[in-house]
Design a protein around this motif. Structure first.
Motif, PDB file in Angstrom:
ATOM      1  N   CYS A  13      30.594  18.530  20.106  1.00 56.70           N
ATOM      2  CA  CYS A  13      30.987  18.857  18.748  1.00 56.70           C
ATOM      3  C   CYS A  13      30.343  17.896  17.759  1.00 56.70           C
ATOM      4  O   CYS A  13      30.101  16.729  18.065  1.00 56.70           O
ATOM      5  CB  CYS A  13      32.501  18.819  18.624  1.00 56.70           C
ATOM      6  N   GLU A  58      33.199  20.896  14.350  1.00 62.41           N
ATOM      7  CA  GLU A  58      34.629  20.841  14.641  1.00 62.41           C
ATOM      8  C   GLU A  58      35.261  19.781  13.752  1.00 62.41           C
ATOM      9  O   GLU A  58      34.736  18.680  13.634  1.00 62.41           O
ATOM     10  CB  GLU A  58      34.848  20.490  16.117  1.00 62.41           C
ATOM     11  N   SER A  62      41.268  18.391  14.825  1.00 64.43           N
ATOM     12  CA  SER A  62      41.678  19.606  15.532  1.00 64.43           C
ATOM     13  C   SER A  62      41.673  19.391  17.047  1.00 64.43           C
ATOM     14  O   SER A  62      41.109  18.436  17.563  1.00 64.43           O
ATOM     15  CB  SER A  62      40.757  20.776  15.163  1.00 64.43           C
ATOM     16  N   TYR A  63      42.300  20.320  17.725  1.00 64.13           N
ATOM     17  CA  TYR A  63      42.368  20.311  19.184  1.00 64.13           C
ATOM     18  C   TYR A  63      40.977  20.564  19.731  1.00 64.13           C
ATOM     19  O   TYR A  63      40.373  21.597  19.461  1.00 64.13           O
ATOM     20  CB  TYR A  63      43.337  21.416  19.601  1.00 64.13           C
ATOM     21  N   SER A  64      40.425  19.642  20.469  1.00 68.76           N
ATOM     22  CA  SER A  64      39.027  19.711  20.882  1.00 68.76           C
ATOM     23  C   SER A  64      38.763  20.842  21.869  1.00 68.76           C
ATOM     24  O   SER A  64      39.548  21.107  22.771  1.00 68.76           O
ATOM     25  CB  SER A  64      38.592  18.396  21.521  1.00 68.76           C
ATOM     26  N   LYS A  65      37.615  21.483  21.679  1.00 71.52           N
ATOM     27  CA  LYS A  65      37.157  22.501  22.617  1.00 71.52           C
ATOM     28  C   LYS A  65      35.931  22.008  23.380  1.00 71.52           C
ATOM     29  O   LYS A  65      35.249  22.794  24.031  1.00 71.52           O
ATOM     30  CB  LYS A  65      36.858  23.802  21.877  1.00 71.52           C
ATOM     31  N   ARG A  66      35.637  20.718  23.338  1.00 73.60           N
ATOM     32  CA  ARG A  66      34.524  20.168  24.112  1.00 73.60           C
ATOM     33  C   ARG A  66      34.775  20.456  25.589  1.00 73.60           C
ATOM     34  O   ARG A  66      35.909  20.389  26.046  1.00 73.60           O
ATOM     35  CB  ARG A  66      34.442  18.656  23.919  1.00 73.60           C
ATOM     36  N   ASN A 109      41.521  17.766  29.346  1.00 73.74           N
ATOM     37  CA  ASN A 109      40.106  18.096  29.220  1.00 73.74           C
ATOM     38  C   ASN A 109      39.932  19.594  29.469  1.00 73.74           C
ATOM     39  O   ASN A 109      40.467  20.139  30.426  1.00 73.74           O
ATOM     40  CB  ASN A 109      39.262  17.320  30.238  1.00 73.74           C
TER      41      ASN A 109
END
Length: 118
Positions: A13, A58, A62-66, A109
């Motif tokens: 991100c 991103e 925010s809630y990470s989407k990595r 994760n």
């Protein structure tokens, strides 16, 4: 048993508003080949040998989407196995030629499993 094939891609991100700067760095500085297309969430994709690097803006809070994405040979079986072990299966936007799902490890994760389809 899950039949892993390979690591397919990594999503990293970048700050909001930094897509042009990221494109310049990864394409022009590192020399990566950009993969054209209208990718989900405005992401830009690059090819690195036999894997892909996906970059997406991103917000920092925010809630990470990595995530890493692993290609598997038996996506449906892998999904059933993980669900049977109590993992919540998540879905995201559709990508042509791929079936996929996500789940989170105990440390929050995000992990993607995918399978290419004809």
């Amino acid at each position: 048993m899950i039949q892993f094939v390979r690591l397919d891609h990594v999503l990293m991100c970048i700050p909001e508003g930094a897509t042009a700067q990221a494109r310049e760095f990864y394409r022009d500085v590192l020399g990566l080949t950009e993969i054209p297309g209208n990718h989900p969430s405005g992401a830009i994709w690059f090819q690195i040998a036999d894997i892909q690097l996906h970059l997406r803006e991103e917000a920092g809070d925010s809630y990470s989407k990595r995530h890493p994405a692993f290609e598997v040979a038996n996506l449906d079986e892998a999904k059933q196995e993980l669900a049977a072990k109590g993992l919540a299966i998540e879905y995201s936007s559709d990508i042509d030629g791929r079936e996929r799902f996500f789940f989170r490890d105990p440390f929050d994760n995000r992990i993607e499993f995918l399978q290419f389809v004809d």
